[in-house]
Every structure is written in C-alpha cells, then in structure tokens.
Design a protein around this motif. Structure first.
Motif, PDB file in Angstrom:
ATOM      1  N   ASP A   1       0.801  -1.093   0.022  1.00  0.00           N
ATOM      2  CA  ASP A   1       0.094   0.031  -0.095  1.00  0.00           C
ATOM      3  C   ASP A   1       1.017   1.420  -0.188  1.00  0.00           C
ATOM      4  OD1 ASP A   1      -1.537   1.896   0.276  1.00  0.00           O
ATOM      5  OD2 ASP A   1      -2.988   1.130   1.993  1.00  0.00           O
ATOM      6  N   VAL A   2       1.509   1.420  -1.244  1.00  0.00           N
ATOM      7  CA  VAL A   2       2.338   2.516  -1.266  1.00  0.00           C
ATOM      8  C   VAL A   2       1.767   3.728  -2.267  1.00  0.00           C
ATOM      9  CG1 VAL A   2       3.712   1.377  -3.041  1.00  0.00           C
ATOM     10  CG2 VAL A   2       4.890   3.084  -1.715  1.00  0.00           C
ATOM     11  N   PRO A   3       2.013   4.897  -1.781  1.00  0.00           N
ATOM     12  CA  PRO A   3       1.751   5.975  -2.853  1.00  0.00           C
ATOM     13  C   PRO A   3       2.660   6.618  -3.689  1.00  0.00           C
ATOM     14  CG  PRO A   3       1.614   6.915  -0.411  1.00  0.00           C
ATOM     15  CD  PRO A   3       2.180   5.406  -0.324  1.00  0.00           C
ATOM     16  N   GLY A   4       3.889   6.097  -3.477  1.00  0.00           N
ATOM     17  CA  GLY A   4       5.135   6.729  -3.975  1.00  0.00           C
ATOM     18  C   GLY A   4       6.241   6.730  -3.120  1.00  0.00           C
ATOM     19  N   PHE A   5       7.523   7.283  -3.639  1.00  0.00           N
ATOM     20  CA  PHE A   5       8.657   7.528  -2.789  1.00  0.00           C
ATOM     21  C   PHE A   5       8.195   9.010  -2.075  1.00  0.00           C
ATOM     22  CE2 PHE A   5      10.614   4.596  -5.778  1.00  0.00           C
ATOM     23  CZ  PHE A   5      11.306   3.785  -4.828  1.00  0.00           C
ATOM     24  N   MET A   6       9.030   9.227  -0.953  1.00  0.00           N
ATOM     25  CA  MET A   6       8.932  10.196  -0.346  1.00  0.00           C
ATOM     26  C   MET A   6       9.396  11.515  -0.977  1.00  0.00           C
ATOM     27  SD  MET A   6       7.867  11.926   2.406  1.00  0.00           S
ATOM     28  CE  MET A   6       7.318  10.456   3.560  1.00  0.00           C
ATOM     29  N   PRO A   7       8.680  12.599  -1.238  1.00  0.00           N
ATOM     30  CA  PRO A   7       9.470  13.746  -1.955  1.00  0.00           C
ATOM     31  C   PRO A   7      10.027  14.824  -0.718  1.00  0.00           C
ATOM     32  CG  PRO A   7       7.174  14.160  -1.639  1.00  0.00           C
ATOM     33  CD  PRO A   7       7.396  12.740  -1.167  1.00  0.00           C
ATOM     34  N   GLY A   8      10.853  15.442  -1.610  1.00  0.00           N
ATOM     35  CA  GLY A   8      11.535  16.534  -0.571  1.00  0.00           C
ATOM     36  C   GLY A   8      13.134  16.642  -0.860  1.00  0.00           C
ATOM     37  N   VAL A   9      13.482  17.857  -0.580  1.00  0.00           N
ATOM     38  CA  VAL A   9      15.033  18.202  -0.858  1.00  0.00           C
ATOM     39  C   VAL A   9      15.912  17.268  -0.162  1.00  0.00           C
ATOM     40  CG1 VAL A   9      16.711  20.108  -0.653  1.00  0.00           C
ATOM     41  CG2 VAL A   9      14.251  20.502  -1.301  1.00  0.00           C
ATOM     42  N   ALA A  10      15.426  17.116   1.285  1.00  0.00           N
ATOM     43  CA  ALA A  10      16.458  16.120   1.930  1.00  0.00           C
ATOM     44  C   ALA A  10      16.561  14.913   1.415  1.00  0.00           C
ATOM     45  CB  ALA A  10      15.832  16.113   3.441  1.00  0.00           C
ATOM     46  N   GLN A  11      15.235  14.396   1.055  1.00  0.00           N
ATOM     47  CA  GLN A  11      15.424  12.896   0.365  1.00  0.00           C
ATOM     48  C   GLN A  11      16.328  13.109  -1.014  1.00  0.00           C
ATOM     49  OE1 GLN A  11      14.024   9.956   1.627  1.00  0.00           O
ATOM     50  NE2 GLN A  11      13.907  11.101   3.361  1.00  0.00           N
ATOM     51  N   GLU A  12      16.304  13.985  -1.689  1.00  0.00           N
ATOM     52  CA  GLU A  12      16.873  14.119  -2.918  1.00  0.00           C
ATOM     53  C   GLU A  12      18.483  14.012  -2.490  1.00  0.00           C
ATOM     54  OE1 GLU A  12      15.970  13.724  -6.124  1.00  0.00           O
ATOM     55  OE2 GLU A  12      13.644  13.576  -5.430  1.00  0.00           O
ATOM     56  N   HIS A  13      18.884  15.044  -1.629  1.00  0.00           N
ATOM     57  CA  HIS A  13      20.366  15.289  -1.288  1.00  0.00           C
ATOM     58  C   HIS A  13      20.718  13.921  -0.398  1.00  0.00           C
ATOM     59  CE1 HIS A  13      19.968  19.950  -1.451  1.00  0.00           C
ATOM     60  NE2 HIS A  13      19.935  19.387  -2.556  1.00  0.00           N
ATOM     61  N   GLY A  14      19.706  13.195  -0.071  1.00  0.00           N
ATOM     62  CA  GLY A  14      20.382  11.928   0.666  1.00  0.00           C
ATOM     63  C   GLY A  14      20.542  10.985  -0.282  1.00  0.00           C
ATOM     64  N   GLY A  15      20.013  10.826  -1.523  1.00  0.00           N
ATOM     65  CA  GLY A  15      20.061   9.726  -2.506  1.00  0.00           C
ATOM     66  C   GLY A  15      18.997   8.770  -2.619  1.00  0.00           C
ATOM     67  N   ILE A  16      17.682   9.333  -2.377  1.00  0.00           N
ATOM     68  CA  ILE A  16      16.543   8.542  -2.502  1.00  0.00           C
ATOM     69  C   ILE A  16      16.746   7.524  -3.593  1.00  0.00           C
ATOM     70  CG2 ILE A  16      15.422  10.087  -3.646  1.00  0.00           C
ATOM     71  CD1 ILE A  16      14.070   7.574  -1.310  1.00  0.00           C
ATOM     72  N   ILE A  17      17.337   7.922  -4.994  1.00  0.00           N
ATOM     73  CA  ILE A  17      17.091   6.989  -6.025  1.00  0.00           C
ATOM     74  C   ILE A  17      18.173   5.908  -5.806  1.00  0.00           C
ATOM     75  CG2 ILE A  17      17.846   6.939  -8.426  1.00  0.00           C
ATOM     76  CD1 ILE A  17      16.839   9.981  -8.787  1.00  0.00           C
ATOM     77  N   ARG A  18      19.149   6.268  -5.305  1.00  0.00           N
ATOM     78  CA  ARG A  18      20.443   5.205  -5.065  1.00  0.00           C
ATOM     79  C   ARG A  18      19.787   4.286  -4.364  1.00  0.00           C
ATOM     80  NH1 ARG A  18      24.756   5.904  -1.302  1.00  0.00           N
ATOM     81  NH2 ARG A  18      24.206   8.091  -1.290  1.00  0.00           N
ATOM     82  N   HIS A  19      19.273   4.825  -2.837  1.00  0.00           N
ATOM     83  CA  HIS A  19      18.866   3.885  -1.704  1.00  0.00           C
ATOM     84  C   HIS A  19      17.652   2.938  -2.304  1.00  0.00           C
ATOM     85  CE1 HIS A  19      21.719   5.083   0.967  1.00  0.00           C
ATOM     86  NE2 HIS A  19      21.507   6.327   0.699  1.00  0.00           N
ATOM     87  N   GLY A  20      16.785   3.889  -2.852  1.00  0.00           N
ATOM     88  CA  GLY A  20      15.653   3.056  -3.521  1.00  0.00           C
ATOM     89  C   GLY A  20      15.941   1.947  -4.356  1.00  0.00           C
ATOM     90  N   ALA A  21      17.014   2.103  -5.267  1.00  0.00           N
ATOM     91  CA  ALA A  21      17.456   1.062  -6.133  1.00  0.00           C
ATOM     92  C   ALA A  21      17.970  -0.096  -5.461  1.00  0.00           C
ATOM     93  CB  ALA A  21      18.537   1.473  -6.839  1.00  0.00           C
ATOM     94  N   LYS A  22      18.388  -0.094  -4.100  1.00  0.00           N
ATOM     95  CA  LYS A  22      18.793  -1.133  -3.314  1.00  0.00           C
ATOM     96  C   LYS A  22      17.714  -2.007  -3.143  1.00  0.00           C
ATOM     97  CE  LYS A  22      22.364   1.443  -0.706  1.00  0.00           C
ATOM     98  NZ  LYS A  22      22.873   1.853   0.593  1.00  0.00           N
ATOM     99  N   LEU A  23      16.423  -1.682  -2.805  1.00  0.00           N
ATOM    100  CA  LEU A  23      15.438  -2.351  -2.718  1.00  0.00           C
ATOM    101  C   LEU A  23      15.069  -3.123  -3.813  1.00  0.00           C
ATOM    102  CD1 LEU A  23      13.083  -3.566  -0.961  1.00  0.00           C
ATOM    103  CD2 LEU A  23      11.627  -1.260  -1.329  1.00  0.00           C
ATOM    104  N   LEU A  24      15.207  -2.150  -4.969  1.00  0.00           N
ATOM    105  CA  LEU A  24      14.871  -2.885  -6.443  1.00  0.00           C
ATOM    106  C   LEU A  24      15.743  -4.050  -6.663  1.00  0.00           C
ATOM    107  CD1 LEU A  24      14.079  -0.843  -9.793  1.00  0.00           C
ATOM    108  CD2 LEU A  24      15.848  -2.686  -9.567  1.00  0.00           C
ATOM    109  N   TYR A  25      17.157  -3.705  -6.405  1.00  0.00           N
ATOM    110  CA  TYR A  25      18.080  -4.990  -6.833  1.00  0.00           C
ATOM    111  C   TYR A  25      17.781  -6.278  -5.815  1.00  0.00           C
ATOM    112  CZ  TYR A  25      20.968  -2.824 -10.475  1.00  0.00           C
ATOM    113  OH  TYR A  25      21.388  -1.927 -11.425  1.00  0.00           O
ATOM    114  N   ALA A  26      17.390  -5.821  -4.789  1.00  0.00           N
ATOM    115  CA  ALA A  26      17.133  -7.072  -3.679  1.00  0.00           C
ATOM    116  C   ALA A  26      16.122  -7.967  -4.080  1.00  0.00           C
ATOM    117  CB  ALA A  26      16.882  -6.355  -2.328  1.00  0.00           C
ATOM    118  N   TYR A  27      15.110  -7.268  -4.455  1.00  0.00           N
ATOM    119  CA  TYR A  27      13.867  -8.160  -5.095  1.00  0.00           C
ATOM    120  C   TYR A  27      14.259  -8.796  -6.285  1.00  0.00           C
ATOM    121  CZ  TYR A  27      10.057  -6.926  -1.495  1.00  0.00           C
ATOM    122  OH  TYR A  27       9.414  -6.925  -0.522  1.00  0.00           O
ATOM    123  N   ALA A  28      14.868  -8.238  -7.097  1.00  0.00           N
ATOM    124  CA  ALA A  28      15.209  -8.631  -8.489  1.00  0.00           C
ATOM    125  C   ALA A  28      15.900  -9.885  -8.434  1.00  0.00           C
ATOM    126  CB  ALA A  28      15.881  -7.565  -9.355  1.00  0.00           C
TER     127      ALA A  28
END
Length: 258
Positions: free
Chosen positions: A129-156
C-alpha cells in the motif's frame, strides 16, 4: 528475560545455515481459516490510514508476528511469521506512518531484510500500500534514487519464492520496487480495493489536463478513477495473477507456497 526472548524467537525461526531448509512448526491454524475482518479493514476513503500490522496478524499463524526494528523507519514493516508452520519473511507498507511512502530509511531497511531472507531460503510475502517515494529536498540530497535502487535490486536478485498482495495503493516507481511482476515476482495478488496506476487520480488530471475548467477536470477525475482505481486494467495486462477477496488471503498464500 526480556532481553533473551527476542533472540530465541529469531533463532527458532531460522535454519541453522543457508544450506538447510527453514524449520517448520506444528500448528492447528489451517489454511482454510478465513478472516472476514479483512474485508472491512481498508477504509473507503483512500486518504484514511489503517494499521498494516492488523492485516499481517490476521494472515499469519496464530496471529504470531515477530517484527524486526519496529522503531526504525516505521513507514515500513519487516518481520517473521509462519504460514502452516513454515517460516516466512513479511514486508508491508505502513499507511499510518508517512502514508506508507518509501523513503531512504525504509528502502534500506526493506532491502536488507529481503537479502537476509534470501540468504536463509525464507519465502518473502510483501503487502503493498504505497503511494510513492517520499518527496523533498532532504530525500533528494540523501540519495533516494540510489537507496531506492537497493530495494529494487534486492527483490530482483532474490531466488526465494516472492508472493505479493496489493491491498490498496500501488503507485508509480514505488509500486515497481515492491516485488512487482516487473521484478520477477512469482505470484502477485490484488484485493478489489487496490489501485494500480502511475499516480492518484487528482494529481494525474491536474498534470494532463492543466488549464481545463474545473468542472471538466472533475469529469476527468471520475473517468480516471473508473479506469484505474481498480486492479482490472493491471490484471488484463498480466501484472496481476488474480484478484482475491481479502478474507481468502491466507488460503491463497498457503496454496501458492505449496
């Protein structure tokens, strides 16, 4: 005693090594048990939260769920349960915290848990039940794409059985990384209340039909909801294996694990 109990629960849930099969415990809780409460647990208003822990406890054996790291990244739940005595790993978005959005901490927490289950041969059940990735400058600067990809790779990359149940929202890229068919999910089920789309109806209409009169936009919102606020379109395209009644979730998961 309180300090020793959690390690004991963990040890009896795991095999002695990654080369052995997961332990199986005797239980009188059969797969035929239905939970009518699950039919009413998701509110009609998509903006009203509900507790995913209640969903998990009604699916696993004897309502026995051992949550891991409950105080960290509370917008996602990870832990161990059993289905007909078999140990499984459970991952679920928590709508009561940040609406269930995936942020950096949640992505890392879930990715590590998926890899842990894969190392010990534990099937992974994902409740979405997920509406998306958390938006925001802090998330972008923290590397949300890089860390989100970890979950993608783990499942794949996981080779254990991956069973997914979509309970309500499954939007955009966050839907993709939550054990979707696109990441080689073995079985993907959906409740009738599920919404599988790029984004919510109002947001999508405001982008696609920007500048259109408000009355016309309301009609387009209704049309969008009619088309995408149900799992039928995704099922027709093969992204969903079956649409099930919530009360039958336990039975179907047990069946698919066989």
């Amino acid at each position: 005693i309180d300090a020793l109990l959690p390690p004991r629960i963990l040890f009896v849930s795991l095999p002695l090594s990654g080369k052995e099969k997961p332990p199986r415990r005797f239980t009188t809780d059969t797969r035929d048990r239905e939970e009518p409460a699950l039919d009413r647990i998701v509110p009609e208003d998509p903006n009203v939260p509900y507790d995913m822990n209640q969903v998990i406890s009604r699916i696993v054996d004897d309502a026995d769920f051992f949550e891991i790291m409950p105080a960290f990244a509370r917008n996602i739940i990870v832990g161990f349960g059993r289905l007909e005595g078999r140990t499984i790993g459970v991952i679920g978005n928590q709508p009561t915290q940040l609406a269930g959005c995936l942020d950096i901490d949640a992505s890392v927490k879930a990715a590590r848990f998926v890899r842990f289950c894969d190392a010990f041969g534990l099937p992974v059940v994902t409740l979405v039940d997920v509406p998306g990735f958390m938006p925001g400058v802090a998330q972008e600067h923290g590397g949300i794409i890089r860390h989100g990809a970890k979950l993608l790779y783990a499942y794949a990359e996981a080779t254990v059985p991956k069973l997914t149940v979509i309970t309500r929202k499954a939007y955009g890229g966050a839907y993709d990384v939550m054990a979707s068919k696109h990441l080689r999910g073995d079985v993907n089920l959906a409740w009738p209340s599920s919404e599988i789309a790029v984004m919510g109806a109002k947001g999508a209409v405001e982008i696609i039909f920007r500048g259109m009169p408000a009355e016309q936009q309301e009609k387009e919102v209704a049309r969008y909801e009619r088309l995408f606020t149900n799992p039928l379109t995704a099922a027709r395209r093969g992204f969903i294996d079956d649409i099930i009644e919530p009360r039958q979730t336990r039975h179907r998961l047990c069946q698919e694990l066989d």
